[in-house]
Design a protein around this motif. Structure first.
Motif, PDB file in Angstrom:
ATOM      1  N   UNK A 113      80.564  25.006 -53.497  1.00 27.21           N
ATOM      2  CA  UNK A 113      80.665  24.193 -52.288  1.00 27.21           C
ATOM      3  C   UNK A 113      82.126  24.051 -51.870  1.00 27.21           C
ATOM      4  N   UNK A 114      82.998  23.870 -52.838  1.00 32.02           N
ATOM      5  CA  UNK A 114      84.428  23.749 -52.559  1.00 32.02           C
ATOM      6  C   UNK A 114      84.971  25.024 -51.899  1.00 32.02           C
ATOM      7  N   UNK A 115      84.404  26.178 -52.281  1.00 29.83           N
ATOM      8  CA  UNK A 115      84.817  27.461 -51.701  1.00 29.83           C
ATOM      9  C   UNK A 115      84.213  27.691 -50.311  1.00 29.83           C
ATOM     10  N   UNK A 116      83.328  26.798 -49.872  1.00 32.19           N
ATOM     11  CA  UNK A 116      82.716  26.925 -48.552  1.00 32.19           C
ATOM     12  C   UNK A 116      81.543  27.884 -48.511  1.00 32.19           C
ATOM     13  N   UNK A 117      80.984  28.204 -49.691  1.00 33.48           N
ATOM     14  CA  UNK A 117      79.899  29.184 -49.742  1.00 33.48           C
ATOM     15  C   UNK A 117      78.516  28.530 -49.688  1.00 33.48           C
ATOM     16  N   UNK A 118      78.394  27.282 -50.162  1.00 37.62           N
ATOM     17  CA  UNK A 118      77.109  26.576 -50.141  1.00 37.62           C
ATOM     18  C   UNK A 118      77.348  25.150 -49.662  1.00 37.62           C
ATOM     19  N   UNK A 119      76.255  24.470 -49.329  1.00 35.21           N
ATOM     20  CA  UNK A 119      76.346  23.059 -48.949  1.00 35.21           C
ATOM     21  C   UNK A 119      75.045  22.369 -49.305  1.00 35.21           C
ATOM     22  N   UNK A 120      75.081  21.058 -49.376  1.00 34.88           N
ATOM     23  CA  UNK A 120      73.880  20.261 -49.628  1.00 34.88           C
ATOM     24  C   UNK A 120      73.395  19.694 -48.298  1.00 34.88           C
ATOM     25  N   UNK A 121      72.185  20.050 -47.853  1.00 36.96           N
ATOM     26  CA  UNK A 121      71.706  19.560 -46.551  1.00 36.96           C
ATOM     27  C   UNK A 121      71.545  18.044 -46.505  1.00 36.96           C
ATOM     28  N   UNK A 122      71.306  17.401 -47.663  1.00 33.40           N
ATOM     29  CA  UNK A 122      71.281  15.936 -47.719  1.00 33.40           C
ATOM     30  C   UNK A 122      71.536  15.502 -49.162  1.00 33.40           C
ATOM     31  N   UNK A 123      71.771  14.235 -49.339  1.00 33.62           N
ATOM     32  CA  UNK A 123      72.131  13.715 -50.658  1.00 33.62           C
ATOM     33  C   UNK A 123      71.026  14.007 -51.666  1.00 33.62           C
ATOM     34  N   UNK A 124      71.424  14.377 -52.883  1.00 37.09           N
ATOM     35  CA  UNK A 124      70.510  14.666 -53.995  1.00 37.09           C
ATOM     36  C   UNK A 124      69.672  15.916 -53.765  1.00 37.09           C
ATOM     37  N   UNK A 125      70.007  16.711 -52.739  1.00 36.35           N
ATOM     38  CA  UNK A 125      69.269  17.959 -52.511  1.00 36.35           C
ATOM     39  C   UNK A 125      69.909  19.068 -53.317  1.00 36.35           C
ATOM     40  N   UNK A 126      69.233  20.196 -53.347  1.00 35.21           N
ATOM     41  CA  UNK A 126      69.843  21.386 -53.909  1.00 35.21           C
ATOM     42  C   UNK A 126      70.850  21.946 -52.917  1.00 35.21           C
ATOM     43  N   UNK A 127      71.190  23.209 -53.080  1.00 35.86           N
ATOM     44  CA  UNK A 127      72.192  23.816 -52.209  1.00 35.86           C
ATOM     45  C   UNK A 127      71.582  24.952 -51.389  1.00 35.86           C
ATOM     46  N   UNK A 128      72.178  25.159 -50.212  1.00 36.86           N
ATOM     47  CA  UNK A 128      71.834  26.262 -49.327  1.00 36.86           C
ATOM     48  C   UNK A 128      73.129  26.977 -48.970  1.00 36.86           C
ATOM     49  N   UNK A 129      73.059  28.262 -48.612  1.00 40.53           N
ATOM     50  CA  UNK A 129      74.292  28.966 -48.227  1.00 40.53           C
ATOM     51  C   UNK A 129      74.778  28.525 -46.854  1.00 40.53           C
ATOM     52  N   UNK A 130      76.085  28.435 -46.684  1.00 37.22           N
ATOM     53  CA  UNK A 130      76.681  28.251 -45.364  1.00 37.22           C
ATOM     54  C   UNK A 130      76.648  29.598 -44.633  1.00 37.22           C
ATOM     55  N   UNK A 131      77.021  29.608 -43.348  1.00 36.65           N
ATOM     56  CA  UNK A 131      77.108  30.890 -42.640  1.00 36.65           C
ATOM     57  C   UNK A 131      78.151  31.786 -43.299  1.00 36.65           C
ATOM     58  N   UNK A 132      79.263  31.179 -43.751  1.00 35.47           N
ATOM     59  CA  UNK A 132      80.284  31.969 -44.453  1.00 35.47           C
ATOM     60  C   UNK A 132      79.725  32.515 -45.759  1.00 35.47           C
ATOM     61  N   UNK A 133      78.901  31.706 -46.430  1.00 39.37           N
ATOM     62  CA  UNK A 133      78.277  32.164 -47.670  1.00 39.37           C
ATOM     63  C   UNK A 133      77.315  33.315 -47.437  1.00 39.37           C
ATOM     64  N   UNK A 134      76.546  33.236 -46.346  1.00 42.63           N
ATOM     65  CA  UNK A 134      75.633  34.330 -46.007  1.00 42.63           C
ATOM     66  C   UNK A 134      76.406  35.614 -45.719  1.00 42.63           C
ATOM     67  N   UNK A 135      77.487  35.490 -44.957  1.00 43.47           N
ATOM     68  CA  UNK A 135      78.300  36.668 -44.663  1.00 43.47           C
ATOM     69  C   UNK A 135      78.877  37.263 -45.953  1.00 43.47           C
ATOM     70  N   UNK A 136      79.359  36.409 -46.847  1.00 46.67           N
ATOM     71  CA  UNK A 136      79.898  36.868 -48.129  1.00 46.67           C
ATOM     72  C   UNK A 136      78.809  37.575 -48.935  1.00 46.67           C
ATOM     73  N   UNK A 137      77.612  37.011 -48.947  1.00 49.00           N
ATOM     74  CA  UNK A 137      76.503  37.625 -49.679  1.00 49.00           C
ATOM     75  C   UNK A 137      76.164  39.002 -49.113  1.00 49.00           C
ATOM     76  N   UNK A 138      76.077  39.082 -47.778  1.00 41.93           N
ATOM     77  CA  UNK A 138      75.740  40.350 -47.124  1.00 41.93           C
ATOM     78  C   UNK A 138      76.791  41.419 -47.442  1.00 41.93           C
ATOM     79  N   UNK A 139      78.068  41.028 -47.422  1.00 42.64           N
ATOM     80  CA  UNK A 139      79.154  41.991 -47.637  1.00 42.64           C
ATOM     81  C   UNK A 139      79.349  42.362 -49.098  1.00 42.64           C
TER      82      UNK A 139
END
Length: 356
Positions: free
Chosen positions: A61-87
């Motif tokens: 999350x600190x690297x900007x690759x994932x985020x928590x959509x709400x408190x106590x949730x798991x994580x989802x990729x950010x748009x930057x994370x998706x781009x990093x994954x694709x590349x």
């Protein structure tokens, strides 16, 4: 994201962080839901506590690759994370033989004995069906030899321009008329154009009419001369040679899973933007900038920044290898990129082959 940046970000992740990041993204692409530490601990081959996994997720999350959509949730990729994954992580597979044969058969069937418009419409419909997104085809106005033009008066200030090319394509456009235009002037303008357009492309006709300008003035009165110029402009489709046709099929696929009115409005805004000339130019520019398939995720392109959609797009070419259009798939950011990229690529290749 450039390769040096991808390599730099990869080096900042150890093997454990890479594996957890990959699992978060793959879960999102599959289900569209956040992935929590407890589920990850059950899926990992090595034993890691949920607390350890949460620490890794915090680093991501600190690297900007994932985020928590709400408190106590798991994580989802950010748009930057998706781009990093694709590349950096995604392996683009090849199409299954069955899918390859299906694309080939459908493109060939729609192209044989039919107009280019029909073939492109079928390609857009096919991409929509195979991707569950919206299939998109952008067709520029081809420089085909012209055959016939006719003006039919509909109202005192409106006429229908019927334009026929030598390959059999027919295009109807409504034309604004100067006040006072008569049926005989429409007929006169049609006759003059038909005497000069046969076998010539639009560019050649414009050159010829310009050369014959004095003759035109002598042969026609001012109203009829204006109609000649309007007729040529109508065939061009738009000022400055802008792309002429946008074909989108499967819009409902983008809307069916959207419940929030805000999201619905954003996707509708996207389609409104697509249908403007500026939007069409942007799309063609995206396709022309690369040799093969290009992927745009969310705000990476301003055309899609508001809707949060992704675009997978590839150019198709004529017999002289000139880019004359683009086709692709629009969908949510959790598109199955690994499957859709080769699908779009092969469809573009097949369209190019049919145009040779």
């Amino acid at each position: 994201m450039t390769k040096p940046l991808v390599d730099q970000q990869l080096q900042s992740l150890d093997a454990r962080s890479r594996e957890i990041f990959r699992m978060i993204v793959e879960s999102y692409l599959r289900d569209g839901e956040p992935l929590g530490s407890r589920n990850i601990s059950r899926l990992l081959p090595q034993a890691l506590s949920p607390a350890t996994i949460r620490n890794v997720m915090s680093d991501l999350e600190h690297l900007g690759l994932v985020y928590a959509p709400h408190v106590s949730a798991g994580r989802m990729p950010t748009q930057a994370g998706l781009r990093f994954f694709v590349d950096a992580f995604m392996e683009i597979g090849d199409l299954a033989d069955e899918e390859r044969r299906s694309i080939e058969a459908q493109v060939k069937a729609s192209g044989e004995g039919s107009s280019l418009e029909h073939m492109l419409t079928e390609a857009s419909q096919m991409l929509s069906g195979m991707s569950r997104g919206a299939g998109l085809v952008l067709a520029t106005k081809a420089e085909v030899p012209l055959k016939h033009i006719e003006f039919i008066q509909l109202e005192p200030t409106k006429a229908l321009a019927v334009l026929v090319s030598q390959n059999g394509e027919v295009e109807n456009r409504v034309l604004e008329l100067p006040v006072g235009t008569t049926a005989s002037q429409l007929h006169e303008a049609s006759n003059f154009l038909n005497a000069h357009i046969r076998g010539r492309t639009l560019a050649e006709v414009k050159t010829e009419i310009s050369r014959l300008k004095e003759e035109t003035k002598a042969a026609l009165d001012l109203l009829s001369q204006d109609l000649v110029e309007r007729g040529l402009a109508v065939w061009a489709g738009a000022e400055g040679g802008l792309p002429a046709r946008l074909i989108v099929r499967g819009r409902a696929n983008l809307l069916e899973n959207i419940s929030a009115q805000t999201d619905l409005d954003l996707v509708r805004h996207l389609f409104d933007d697509l249908e403007t000339k500026e939007g069409l130019l942007q799309l063609l520019g995206l396709a022309e900038d690369g040799e093969g398939v290009r992927i745009f995720i969310g705000s990476e392109n301003k055309l899609f920044s508001l809707s949060g959609s992704s675009l997978v797009v590839a150019p198709y070419r004529d017999k002289d290898s000139r880019v004359i259009g683009a086709l692709g798939v629009i969908g949510p950011t959790r598109l199955n990129y690994a499957r859709i990229v080769p699908m779009v690529d092969y469809t573009a290749q097949m369209i190019s082959r049919m145009l040779r």
